[in-house]
Write an enzyme that holds these catalytic residues in place. Structure first.
Site, mmCIF file in Angstrom:
data_model
loop_
_atom_site.group_PDB
_atom_site.id
_atom_site.type_symbol
_atom_site.label_atom_id
_atom_site.label_comp_id
_atom_site.label_asym_id
_atom_site.label_seq_id
_atom_site.Cartn_x
_atom_site.Cartn_y
_atom_site.Cartn_z
ATOM 1 N N THR A 1 39.975 44.551 57.125
ATOM 2 C CA THR A 1 41.170 44.862 56.428
ATOM 3 C C THR A 1 42.371 44.506 57.250
ATOM 4 O O THR A 1 43.000 43.536 57.009
ATOM 5 C CB THR A 1 41.257 46.344 56.111
ATOM 6 O OG1 THR A 1 40.184 46.644 55.231
ATOM 7 C CG2 THR A 1 42.550 46.632 55.410
ATOM 8 N N ASN B 1 41.361 47.391 41.990
ATOM 9 C CA ASN B 1 40.209 47.906 42.723
ATOM 10 C C ASN B 1 39.059 48.329 41.841
ATOM 11 O O ASN B 1 37.938 48.489 42.311
ATOM 12 C CB ASN B 1 40.648 49.055 43.637
ATOM 13 C CG ASN B 1 41.363 48.518 44.849
ATOM 14 O OD1 ASN B 1 40.757 47.835 45.661
ATOM 15 N ND2 ASN B 1 42.652 48.774 44.938
#
Lengths: 401, 401
Positions: free
Chosen positions: B190, B396
């Site tokens: 990330t 998401n």
């Protein structure tokens, strides 16, 4: 010993009457005051929010349980206004309300408990609540259906549940009502649950059972990770069944209470705003149940897990990542991730060919997710959560605009 | 001493070259391998994810920093694949990659650091990474623009920033690149940041500065409360400016590093998936900065706060409720809640007539929220967050379906 579901809610146990009425606190005219009365002083135990900001009714109820030595005759509840962050005036309103109810019922003021739920930071109109208490007292009955509706805010429907517990010494009943959908309502606060039983239980034993059950039910659910200023769970025991609870029959009390509390808690998650799925998150592997619950709660509150479940995406990497940051020990090489019966990751090895089957499973509305942390201990826990949908954002972002 | 923004990024400091190339790891053909090379061994310090699940490149980079005594010549980075949860094969891939780079640069293998970002649980094609490293080595230049693009995943654009720090002993430069938008990308991991300086700093002092700065920048941001398996922040110091950092000039190093790290960290939040607003959450009142940060992070991660801000709803009750459950001490009677210049709650008193002005303020895209916990201490902290939009849920929940 056996536990069976029966019809009814807060008045399923002998010795209690209840009613919900409309007192004009909600602009809509919906029911907004509920009164629960025990025919004789009942044993009482309660757990309250751990938020440092506690509403006036929470402060007064705590005080009364201590002063009465764990006995109560009545619980007065209003919805539509939380009476939180309302300072000295809020406390005065609450004290006037319980005094009025004590007069109606004919009991010492410390035998009256009080709860409020609704908007934070707005004053509760004391006349409306007291008029509502009068009307509810006149309407008290053994049919508790209006009581479940009088405590609702934006709940999608009333939440009630009851069981009969058969023991060698006879049968007793446990029934209850609850409201809430997480702290999902703008400026609202939030979860209330009231349970009655006609078992005969001393206040200390009732408090012990309540603490045990709360940890596995209301404290094991999450909608959005928020803990409100008004959360309250009260249990009252009338003793009218003639079944006395002692150390030997304590397990029967816990089972009965837990069955009702679990059903009410799951109804709260299932009705979470924007929720389309109920998810049980099982965690095994730690030495302690508390570490298992810590990991289960971290997974249950993960936005990435909740959105993946919403989209039926069998995204085991998000479960692994959430487990790895929970604070509970996690050993990747021995961990296992499972959705329903389908293993997606075990012994360091993904099973990506299972993705289509897992996606099909995740399109259902009642789901089980299981993560073993790979640490070989006997601890286990279950937390319940719901999916996170765009509807949740819409409701909570647009409520007042 | 003064700090001024200048053009450029990872090569703004003297002594560094970099390049980003397309190596075919991303199906899209976008840049996916970045190489950063120091002309001579540079001091290096790094902080890595605290997630118990750590990707192969994190393990190898940790090992190399220890083995080299804090010196490095190169950092090789790939995007498109996190090389996390990939077992022994993943580790072999990472070791082959750093060995190839050490050969190219002509340095000991432990002077090469490595990072990966992208999908978890998928194997990284070792040939593609090594071919990419060769191509990037051939393309190394003092213009680092492609380096910022080679580390992107779903970032909305490259993130780079640089400053010149003028000190009595002369000027030095600090520049850097970063990627990430929280752990918001399905199966992704990330946040990566790389910063260079041409100040002369011993590794231990650089590590101290990095730790201090990280707490107020990258560790003070949140998009969704998720901590990934690959998070890495590396600082390299070439010494080429001739400005030596000692205890006397340590403050100048911290200011320069912090200016770059803060700009990169805020770019990550501003670019959070679905984000439309950048929010600085200021907390005052506790005795310690760490308690202030705990409250600031609780507020910054509250779904109800993030959705209220998305909807420009001046919902101070949510700020109070989040503050009350953070674990930091909170005294409602003395607390104060402020959005921008507008006080909404103080000394137990709401100012609801300020709601329209507060709503207008909240419709802007750069916001300050200030909560004083009412505890009279000198501790303070700032956390940065973004709003939570339906777009976040869409991205998401629907990424892989």
């Amino acid at each position: 010993m056996s536990v069976s579901a029966i019809a009814g809610g807060i008045t399923a146990a002998e010795g209690f009457r209840a009613a919900g009425v409309s007192a004009g606190i909600k602009a809509s005219g919906a029911l907004d005051v509920t009164l629960i009365v025990a025919d004789r002083p009942a044993s009482v135990a309660a757990v309250f929010t751990t938020n440092q900001v506690q509403a006036a009714p929470v402060l007064v109820s705590r005080e009364h349980i201590a002063a009465s030595g764990g006995t109560a005759r009545a619980v007065i509840v209003n919805s539509g206004c939380a009476n939180a962050c309302t300072g000295a005036q809020g406390l005065t309103t609450t004290r006037a309300t319980v005094a009025a109810v004590a007069d109606l019922v004919g009991c010492p003021v410390e035998q009256v408990l009080v709860s409020s739920t609704g908007v934070i930071g707005v004053h509760l109109p004391v006349d409306k609540v007291i008029n509502g208490a009068n009307a509810a007292f006149a309407a008290l009955s053994r049919d508790g259906q209006t009581a479940a509706r009088g405590i609702m805010t934006t709940d999608t429907g009333p939440k009630e549940f009851a069981v009969r517990v058969d023991t060698p010494a006879g049968a007793f009943h446990v029934g209850g009502i609850a409201k809430g959908a997480g702290m999902i309502e703008p400026m609202m606060a939030t979860m209330l649950a009231f349970v009655t039983t006609d078992a005969a239980v001393a206040p200390a034993l009732l408090a012990r059972a309540l603490g045990e059950v709360t940890g596995r039910t209301f404290n094991a659910i999450t909608v959005d990770g928020e803990c409100s200023t008004n959360d309250t769970f009260v249990a009252l025991a009338s003793g009218r069944s003639g079944v006395a609870i002692d150390e030997g029959s304590y397990g029967a009390l816990v089972e009965g209470l837990e069955a009702v509390a679990r059903a009410l808690a799951l109804a709260i998650v299932r009705g979470g705003e924007g929720a389309t799925k109920l998810v049980a998150v099982h965690v095994t592997g730690p030495d302690s149940d508390s570490d298992a619950m810590r990991a289960a709660k971290t997974i249950a509150n993960s936005l990435l897990v909740k959105t993946a479940i919403h989209g039926a995406d069998p995204n085991w990497g998000r479960l692994v990542s959430a487990s790895g940051r929970s604070g509970a020990r996690f050993v990747l090489e021995h961990a296992r991730v499972q959705v329903g019966p389908i293993v997606l990751f075990t012994n360091g090895q993904p099973f990506d060919d299972q993705a289509p089957a897992a996606a099909a499973y995740l399109r259902q509305s009642n789901l089980d997710v299981h993560v073993d942390l790979g640490t070989g201990g006997a601890g286990h826990a279950v937390a319940w959560t719901c999916d996170l949908s765009a509807e949740y954002v819409r409701i909570n972002g647009e409520y007042r605009t």
